[in-house]
Structure formats: structure tokens, C-alpha cells
Design a protein around this motif. Structure first.
Motif, PDB file in Angstrom:
ATOM      1  N   ILE A 111       1.022  -1.163   0.085  1.00  0.00           N
ATOM      2  CA  ILE A 111      -0.160   0.034   0.010  1.00  0.00           C
ATOM      3  C   ILE A 111       0.993   1.384   0.021  1.00  0.00           C
ATOM      4  N   SER A 112       1.964   1.137   0.917  1.00  0.00           N
ATOM      5  CA  SER A 112       2.842   2.428   0.743  1.00  0.00           C
ATOM      6  C   SER A 112       3.578   2.802  -0.536  1.00  0.00           C
ATOM      7  N   GLU A 113       3.984   1.762  -1.011  1.00  0.00           N
ATOM      8  CA  GLU A 113       4.787   1.623  -2.395  1.00  0.00           C
ATOM      9  C   GLU A 113       3.522   2.263  -3.553  1.00  0.00           C
ATOM     10  N   VAL A 114       2.328   1.733  -3.530  1.00  0.00           N
ATOM     11  CA  VAL A 114       1.356   2.066  -4.404  1.00  0.00           C
ATOM     12  C   VAL A 114       1.151   3.700  -4.175  1.00  0.00           C
ATOM     13  N   LYS A 115       1.087   4.244  -3.015  1.00  0.00           N
ATOM     14  CA  LYS A 115       0.934   5.615  -2.608  1.00  0.00           C
ATOM     15  C   LYS A 115       1.872   6.256  -3.166  1.00  0.00           C
ATOM     16  N   GLU A 116       3.296   5.866  -2.852  1.00  0.00           N
ATOM     17  CA  GLU A 116       4.464   6.522  -3.350  1.00  0.00           C
ATOM     18  C   GLU A 116       4.723   6.692  -4.980  1.00  0.00           C
ATOM     19  N   ALA A 117       4.286   5.496  -5.555  1.00  0.00           N
ATOM     20  CA  ALA A 117       3.995   5.566  -7.222  1.00  0.00           C
ATOM     21  C   ALA A 117       3.052   6.456  -7.773  1.00  0.00           C
ATOM     22  N   GLN A 118       2.054   6.430  -7.114  1.00  0.00           N
ATOM     23  CA  GLN A 118       0.979   7.408  -7.494  1.00  0.00           C
ATOM     24  C   GLN A 118       1.375   8.791  -7.214  1.00  0.00           C
ATOM     25  N   GLU A 119       1.881   9.145  -6.161  1.00  0.00           N
ATOM     26  CA  GLU A 119       2.643  10.427  -5.921  1.00  0.00           C
ATOM     27  C   GLU A 119       3.731  10.946  -7.010  1.00  0.00           C
ATOM     28  N   LEU A 120       4.609  10.106  -7.079  1.00  0.00           N
ATOM     29  CA  LEU A 120       5.628  10.399  -8.013  1.00  0.00           C
ATOM     30  C   LEU A 120       5.027  10.650  -9.408  1.00  0.00           C
ATOM     31  N   ARG A 121       4.033   9.649  -9.918  1.00  0.00           N
ATOM     32  CA  ARG A 121       3.611   9.906 -11.244  1.00  0.00           C
ATOM     33  C   ARG A 121       2.744  11.265 -11.403  1.00  0.00           C
ATOM     34  N   ARG A 122       1.986  11.577 -10.151  1.00  0.00           N
ATOM     35  CA  ARG A 122       1.249  12.896 -10.079  1.00  0.00           C
ATOM     36  C   ARG A 122       2.204  14.126 -10.442  1.00  0.00           C
ATOM     37  N   LEU A 123       3.306  13.727  -9.871  1.00  0.00           N
ATOM     38  CA  LEU A 123       4.421  15.170  -9.686  1.00  0.00           C
ATOM     39  C   LEU A 123       5.475  14.774 -11.281  1.00  0.00           C
ATOM     40  N   GLY A 124       5.067  13.729 -11.677  1.00  0.00           N
ATOM     41  CA  GLY A 124       5.506  13.860 -13.170  1.00  0.00           C
ATOM     42  C   GLY A 124       7.180  13.099 -12.956  1.00  0.00           C
ATOM     43  N   LYS A 125       7.518  12.612 -11.913  1.00  0.00           N
ATOM     44  CA  LYS A 125       8.830  12.135 -11.609  1.00  0.00           C
ATOM     45  C   LYS A 125       8.883  10.659 -12.198  1.00  0.00           C
ATOM     46  N   PRO A 126      10.439  10.266 -12.362  1.00  0.00           N
ATOM     47  CA  PRO A 126      10.577   8.808 -12.839  1.00  0.00           C
ATOM     48  C   PRO A 126      10.194   8.034 -11.897  1.00  0.00           C
ATOM     49  N   LEU A 127       9.663   6.600 -12.311  1.00  0.00           N
ATOM     50  CA  LEU A 127       9.400   5.540 -11.438  1.00  0.00           C
ATOM     51  C   LEU A 127      10.413   4.552 -11.504  1.00  0.00           C
ATOM     52  N   SER A 128      10.709   3.739 -10.519  1.00  0.00           N
ATOM     53  CA  SER A 128      11.576   2.711 -10.528  1.00  0.00           C
ATOM     54  C   SER A 128      10.618   1.628 -11.124  1.00  0.00           C
ATOM     55  N   SER A 129      11.466   0.274 -11.535  1.00  0.00           N
ATOM     56  CA  SER A 129      10.697  -0.448 -12.184  1.00  0.00           C
ATOM     57  C   SER A 129       9.781  -1.545 -11.231  1.00  0.00           C
TER      58      SER A 129
END
Length: 127
Positions: A39-57
Motif C-alpha cells: 500500500i505504501s509503495e502504491v501511494k509513493e508511485a501514485q505521488e511520483l506519477r502525479r508529480l511527473g517524476k520517474p518511477l523505479s521498475s
């Protein structure tokens, strides 16, 4: 819970522990800590995507596999849906499994295992 249900729960959990140790299904028999971590990782990924930052694999895989759903102010992990019209398939952690299976058993009028399993498959993805 009365003593007979406690005994059933212990037997169920012992069986799950044995299954967890002897097989390679750790991705579907999530421990509570692993569940919360996802759940924490999904929230982190959603936030990074919202900010337009790159995601780890790893975070990219989390977004492709999971979504979060708020139910009664609690975040639940669900299988990713392509459209909102698709059925919701809920992930649960191991510590919740007995209560879910037991409730399904009672609510289906003590039907045989196959009847309970069919109902549970519609609402949970990792059973």
C-alpha cells in the motif's frame, strides 16, 4: 469467539503457515506487514506519477498490478482495473483470511467448500 471457533482458527492458521513455508505462493499469501508495505509503495508511485517524476521498475509494477480503494476511511488494496465498471477484486492479508472464509461459510448457510470458494473468488483475488 467461542473455543471451537478458536480451535478452527488455529488449525486454519497452522495450515496456512505450512503452505506458506512449503510452497512458493508468498505473493498471494501476503503477511500484514507486506500488505501495508505494498500500500505504501502504491501511494509513493501514485505521488511520483502525479508529480511527473520517474518511477523505479518496482513502483511501475505496483501501479500496473494494484490500485487503492478507501473503505470506511481505511485503504484497501485491489487488483488494477482498466475501467471503473469492472468488478472490484480485493486483496487481503493472511491474518484476515480465516475471518473472511468463516463469515462466507456462515452467510452461505454452511454450504460446501465449492460454494463458498465461488463466492470468495468474486470478491477477493488472493484466495
Amino acid at each position: 469467539m467461542d473455543e471451537s471457533i478458536e480451535n478452527l482458527k488455529k488449525e486454519f492458521e497452522d495450515g496456512l503457515n505450512k503452505l506458506y513455508i512449503e510452497s512458493n505462493i508468498r505473493s498471494t499469501l501476503l503477511l500484514e506487514g507486506d500488505y501495508k508495505n505494498i500500500i505504501s509503495e502504491v501511494k509513493e508511485a501514485q505521488e511520483l506519477r502525479r508529480l511527473g517524476k520517474p518511477l523505479s521498475s518496482k513502483l511501475y509494477r505496483r501501479l500496473n498490478r494494484y490500485e487503492l480503494l478507501n473503505i470506511a476511511e481505511e485503504e484497501k488494496l485491489i487488483a488494477r482495473r482498466i475501467t471503473n465498471e469492472e468488478d472490484i477484486k480485493l486483496y487481503v492479508h493472511r491474518e484476515q483470511l480465516f475471518d473472511i472464509v468463516h463469515a462466507a461459510h456462515i452467510n452461505t448457510g454452511h454450504k460446501r467448500e465449492k460454494g463458498r470458494l465461488i463466492i470468495l473468488i468474486f470478491i477477493t483475488i488472493n484466495i
